[in-house]
Design an enzyme around this catalytic site. Structure first.
Site, PDB file in Angstrom:
ATOM      1  N   THR A  62       0.869  -1.182   0.000  1.00  0.00           N
ATOM      2  CA  THR A  62       0.000   0.000   0.000  1.00  0.00           C
ATOM      3  C   THR A  62       0.902   1.227   0.000  1.00  0.00           C
ATOM      4  OG1 THR A  62      -1.775  -1.131   1.179  1.00  0.00           O
ATOM      5  CG2 THR A  62      -1.781   1.274   1.240  1.00  0.00           C
TER       6      THR A  62
ATOM      7  N   LYS B 178      -7.701   1.753  -2.842  1.00  0.00           N
ATOM      8  CA  LYS B 178      -7.329   1.348  -1.482  1.00  0.00           C
ATOM      9  C   LYS B 178      -7.338   2.541  -0.524  1.00  0.00           C
ATOM     10  CE  LYS B 178      -5.585  -0.954   2.018  1.00  0.00           C
ATOM     11  NZ  LYS B 178      -4.299  -1.653   2.015  1.00  0.00           N
TER      12      LYS B 178
ATOM     13  N   LYS C  67      -0.579   5.197   8.600  1.00  0.00           N
ATOM     14  CA  LYS C  67       0.134   5.235   7.316  1.00  0.00           C
ATOM     15  C   LYS C  67      -0.835   5.424   6.149  1.00  0.00           C
ATOM     16  CE  LYS C  67       2.203   2.172   3.945  1.00  0.00           C
ATOM     17  NZ  LYS C  67       2.482   0.766   3.589  1.00  0.00           N
TER      18      LYS C  67
END
Length: 346
Positions: free
Chosen positions: A114, A189, A264
């Site tokens: 990611t 995402k 994050k």
């Protein structure tokens, strides 16, 4: 009947041959194990010796370096901590040859990390320029989903490359969505996880408010889970113990999906918001909240543990859920004071 492995009997255009799996941590390790169980030949590499040992115990051949793992691979699957790690691995650093220069021509580079959308697009451009194929396919579903093979993959790829890698992704996940071309998987995402981060904060605030107002956790859950407040953060990852027995709240907020990872991902969303000029307010605030949570001891706890931070800042005790009597709101009895709520909870 052919005895060829799944990696050798995919659709037209699908890569045949071994898989190099780089990054065998909490997510990557179980994913690689599921590939082996399905008959794929996997060579893995990780910087952590314990991860390599676990991989070997589950039938994964391990290499001493990433470059060694990639030699002869048809697919190079990466699950790395950041976009910079990915770009460095592709290009090479410190005079060392990178993966793109090492791999055989036409290798399919499948990144499941990611990372920032622009980093994903840069990585794809580098791979294509070096004569390879590129797919970004970040995942959702956490460690539990990785172990069970029930992850959701959000895929950014050319249509033909998506079809080539789809069968492999279906071994590791239950849902594979083609979101568009390079970078689209990462875009999906970070948008999804911004929704998740914001909704978990909202659900947690609601439970703490319910505690203050004298509602039991179960009463609030029974209403919200079947009404307009229903969402994944409530019905699957419920931040209080009891209503959803499988949620991390029932195991002292062991992840799951760690607070550091949510911080994050929200930072990635914040970067995208700033670069696109979207006038967002909740996304940046959620990023700030989870940054603070991770820095103050929540990094290794499940992100649903944000409720403990909200509760602490609210001066709210934990309601004793062994009290199954009517809600004080319904009886007219004043809600317990924080001291009373905490009684028996030590």
């Amino acid at each position: 009947m052919s005895d060829s492995s799944p990696a050798e009997r995919g659709p037209a255009g699908a890569p045949t041959g071994p898989v190099a799996f780089l990054g065998l941590g909490h997510m990557g390790g179980p994913m690689a194990i599921n590939l082996v169980k399905a008959g794929y030949t996997v060579t893995g590499f990780d910087m952590v010796p314990a991860a390599l040992e676990t991989a070997r115990e589950h039938g994964i051949t391990t290499a001493d370096t990433a470059v060694e793992a990639v030699a002869g691979a048809a697919v190079v699957l990466t699950m790395l901590p950041s976009g910079q790690h990915l770009l460095d691995a592709y290009r090479g650093t410190g005079g060392r040859q990178g993966l793109l220069a090492t791999a055989a021509p036409g290798t399919l580079f499948l990144d499941c990390s990611t990372i920032n959308v622009d980093e994903a697009r840069e990585a794809a451009e580098l791979a294509v320029a070096a004569g390879h194929r590129a797919v970004d396919a970040p995942v959702s579903g956490g460690v539990v989903g990785a172990e069970a093979g029930t992850l959701t993959f959000m895929v950014g790829a050319l249509p033909e490359d998506f079809e080539a890698v789809k069968a492999m992704l279906e071994v590791m996940g239950k849902r594979v969505v083609h979101c568009g071309e390079h970078g689209a998987g990462q875009a999906a995402k970070i948008c999804n996880n911004m929704i998740l981060g914001v909704s978990m904060i909202a659900v947690s605030e609601a439970f703490v408010l319910g505690e203050k107002l004298g509602l039991t956790h179960q009463a609030l859950f029974d209403v919200a889970s079947t009404a307009s407040g229903q969402c994944w953060a409530l019905t699957t990852n419920c931040p209080v113990p009891g209503p959803v027995p499988t949620s991390p709240a029932n195991r002292d907020y062991q992840p799951g999906f760690a607070g550091a990872l949510m911080a994050k991902d929200l930072k990635l969303a914040l970067n995208a918001l700033e670069s696109t000029g979207v006038a967002a307010r909740l996304g940046p605030l959620a990023s700030e909240i989870y940054d603070s949570f991770a820095a103050d001891g929540g990094a290794g706890r499940d992100f649903s543990g944000i409720i403990t931070d909200i509760r602490d800042k609210s001066g709210a005790g934990i309601r004793d859920e062994s009290d199954t009597g009517p809600s004080p709101v319904l009886t007219g009895r004043a809600p317990d004071s924080p001291e009373q709520q905490l009684r028996g909870q030590a």
